[in-house]
Design a protein around this motif. Structure first.
Motif, PDB file in Angstrom:
ATOM      1  N   TRP A  90     -15.330   3.889 -14.781  1.00 44.23           N
ATOM      2  CA  TRP A  90     -15.965   2.948 -13.853  1.00 44.23           C
ATOM      3  C   TRP A  90     -16.891   1.930 -14.504  1.00 44.23           C
ATOM      4  O   TRP A  90     -17.048   0.800 -14.018  1.00 44.23           O
ATOM      5  CB  TRP A  90     -16.765   3.709 -12.787  1.00 44.23           C
ATOM      6  N   GLU A  91     -17.541   2.286 -15.655  1.00 47.71           N
ATOM      7  CA  GLU A  91     -18.622   1.441 -16.147  1.00 47.71           C
ATOM      8  C   GLU A  91     -18.140   0.114 -16.714  1.00 47.71           C
ATOM      9  O   GLU A  91     -18.761  -0.930 -16.493  1.00 47.71           O
ATOM     10  CB  GLU A  91     -19.454   2.186 -17.205  1.00 47.71           C
ATOM     11  N   TYR A 132     -17.218  -2.305 -13.875  1.00 52.41           N
ATOM     12  CA  TYR A 132     -18.443  -2.605 -13.118  1.00 52.41           C
ATOM     13  C   TYR A 132     -19.314  -3.594 -13.896  1.00 52.41           C
ATOM     14  O   TYR A 132     -19.771  -4.610 -13.366  1.00 52.41           O
ATOM     15  CB  TYR A 132     -19.201  -1.307 -12.856  1.00 52.41           C
TER      16      TYR A 132
END
Length: 586
Positions: free
Chosen positions: A132-133, A136
């Motif tokens: 996810w990072e 994001y």
């Protein structure tokens, strides 16, 4: 050099020929003008917002005076993170307007207003979470770039773990799974602020330091000027003005009380501490931005050093001399060492500085959540206050302050034009960079010295070198601080308004944070060079050295204390260089 009476300053050049000069010969003239003239605006505070306000007003054609109790940038504006940045973390707080505004200002500084002082700097954002990072963070940086973050600097670049470690070999291998490189900009904040003030003087502003506001002048219910005290000799006069602007940052509430007006907003001081370590202690090609539980931690390239910080805690003690504690320093070391393969220790630290952010007080008790927006208000007829904001947006804040004061000024004022006004030294800078080798050969110094000078003075480098035409010894380095030439000390005193040893060691140069001796080993030589320009006798020169040494010792002692209260008690024991400064009378 021509003989002179003891205590008589040296005249190093005809002041009429030097634009924006703030020297000994100008100082008496500015005192006379403060007492004799009526100004459209008096600006209180010589930080970047006050200096910017003076420049904004002067370039609109207004008669303006700027007064500062201590030195230009002596408070917050010399103790920042040294960044011109959009505020990447404000995207998460959905403050899109603030980010867009800051990125526009950063672009103006890099390309038009101060290319000699503000430089691009790369940062690595290490990624630590899979899946996810990266998307994001990439989305946030894409927004950052499209808002203006990638106009004159490269956009984001994605890196594998191996690529990130090649860029920053100092990182632990298990501290990241990859990274994203992006660009912001940095500057010597104290030098930038001083140059803004000198540019204001160039356009007609009366700029005077060591000039403390000790009272307000009133006509009926309106503020019509200020009473000021020369904190070098204790003289006092009244300065008449159509309006007064309070641009004193963390001192805003104190000046508000002095005016007898009820403020429209309240300012809280948040202490930010930074440490300075040698460049070879962190092997890296770029800066770092690291997440912490409260905010972010920056590792910022700074010549042959790194600046690492910052902290973010409430401060309710001495506003003039905020003190770093051992707990502050340990906090920084603990957080940066979570990612470094070779940890930093207290023995690696060359310098420490603490500054206070003037934040607009909000509902939250956490200073990191207080607004970085600025507020401006006409708190009484003839009296405007501005506070909050961030260094990067000083020019916008200044324009808003002058606009707010317009109601008290006769006639219609012109719109702000400072987005089109380069600071002194900007014009011709790029051409001189290309001519650095020729300049060096003519001056008889190494080309890297000329490049160093160009990045501090821009096209004003000719003024600096001219002081050494008949004194070639001034082109030798300061013995205990070889990054700086002796002529820079003379120029700081003859052209840049330095009145005390700490003005040169802590702000005109950054010797106080760049060398482990904190400037003490250079104090005697620097004081002797200043004495020639300011006409100090031996007793005055000796006192300057002693006062500076006491300041450094007090700072060192405070940095060993566990609490703010203990650190403040030790730091406040050091004597003031400006002996006639007084506490504001409420």
């Amino acid at each position: 050099m021509a003989s002179r009476k003891p205590g008589q300053p040296v005249r190093t050049a005809d002041p009429a020929t030097v634009a924006g000069r703030l020297g000994p010969s100008e100082r008496e003239d500015t005192w006379r003008r403060l007492g004799e003239e009526t100004f459209d605006l008096v600006v209180i505070g010589g930080g970047v917002v006050g200096a910017g306000t003076a420049l904004d007003a002067a370039t609109r054609g207004l008669r303006v005076a700027l007064v500062e109790a201590r030195d230009l940038a002596s408070g917050t504006s010399s103790r920042s993170s040294k960044l011109f940045h959009g505020g990447l973390r404000y995207l998460e707080q959905l403050e899109f307007g603030l980010v867009r505004e800051a990125l526009r200002e950063r672009e103006l500084m890099l390309t038009r207003i101060a290319p000699h002082l503000v430089k691009p700097v790369p940062f690595l954002y290490p990624l630590t979470h899979r899946v996810w990072e990266r998307p994001y963070t990439a989305a946030g940086l894409f927004l950052y770039d499209t808002m203006g973050g990638a106009r004159s600097v490269p956009g984001q670049k994605h890196l594998t773990r191996a690529g990130a470690l090649r860029m920053v070999p100092a990182l632990k291998r298990d501290a990241l799974i990859g990274g994203i490189r992006y660009f912001d900009a940095h500057s010597d904040d104290a030098r930038h602020t001083m140059t803004v003030a000198r540019t204001a003087a160039h356009y007609g502003a009366v700029v005077r330091t060591s000039t403390q506001v000790v009272g307000m002048v009133r006509e009926a219910d309106r503020v019509s000027g200020v009473r000021v005290r020369d904190v070098e000799d204790g003289r006092e006069i009244e300065v008449q003005a159509n309006a007064v602007i309070n641009a004193t940052g963390v001192w805003t509430d104190e000046l508000q009380r002095l005016s007898g007006s009820r403020g429209r907003f309240r300012v809280r001081a948040s202490k930010g501490v930074h440490i300075v370590v040698p460049r070879d202690r962190i092997v890296s090609e770029s800066g770092l931005i690291l997440r912490t539980e409260k905010s972010v931690l920056f590792v910022i390239p700074w010549g042959s050093h790194w600046i690492v910080g910052t902290t973010d805690t409430d401060w309710n003690l001495d506003l003039a001399h905020p003190a770093a504690t051992k707990a502050d320093i340990d906090y920084i070391l603990d957080h940066v060492n979570t990612v470094l393969a070779t940890p930093l220790t207290h023995d690696d630290i060359e310098g420490v500085y603490a500054g206070l952010r003037p934040l607009l007080a909000g509902e939250s008790e956490e200073t990191s959540k207080l607004s970085r927006e600025h507020a401006v208000a006409r708190v009484a007829p003839g009296f405007v206050a501005i506070a909050g904001g961030k260094y990067t947006t000083y020019r916008v804040m200044a324009a808003d302050a002058v606009d707010a004061a317009a109601v008290d000024l006769p006639g219609r004022i012109q719109p702000s034009i400072t987005d089109k006004v380069p600071l002194l030294g900007a014009d011709g800078y790029h051409a001189l960079v290309n001519q650095a080798d020729q300049l060096a050969a003519k001056a008889g110094v190494h080309p890297y010295r000329v490049r160093h000078l160009l990045n501090r003075y821009g096209s004003m480098v000719h003024q600096v070198l001219a002081l050494a035409e008949n004194r070639p010894e001034l082109l030798k380095p300061v013995a205990a601080a070889p990054d700086y030439l002796q002529v820079e000390v003379v120029y700081a005193t003859s052209h840049e308004g330095a009145l005390h040893l700490e003005d040169v060691l802590a702000r005109r140069t950054r010797i106080s944070i760049e060398y482990a001796h904190r400037g003490v080993d250079a104090a005697e030589q620097v004081a002797s060079l200043m004495a020639e320009v300011l006409g100090w006798d031996d007793a005055t020169r000796k006192r300057e050295v002693e006062v500076y040494a006491a300041r450094v010792q007090a700072e060192r002692d405070s940095q060993m204390q566990p609490s703010d209260e203990a650190a403040d008690a030790l730091r406040s024991k050091a004597p003031e260089a400006r002996a006639e400064i007084v506490e504001p009378v409420s």
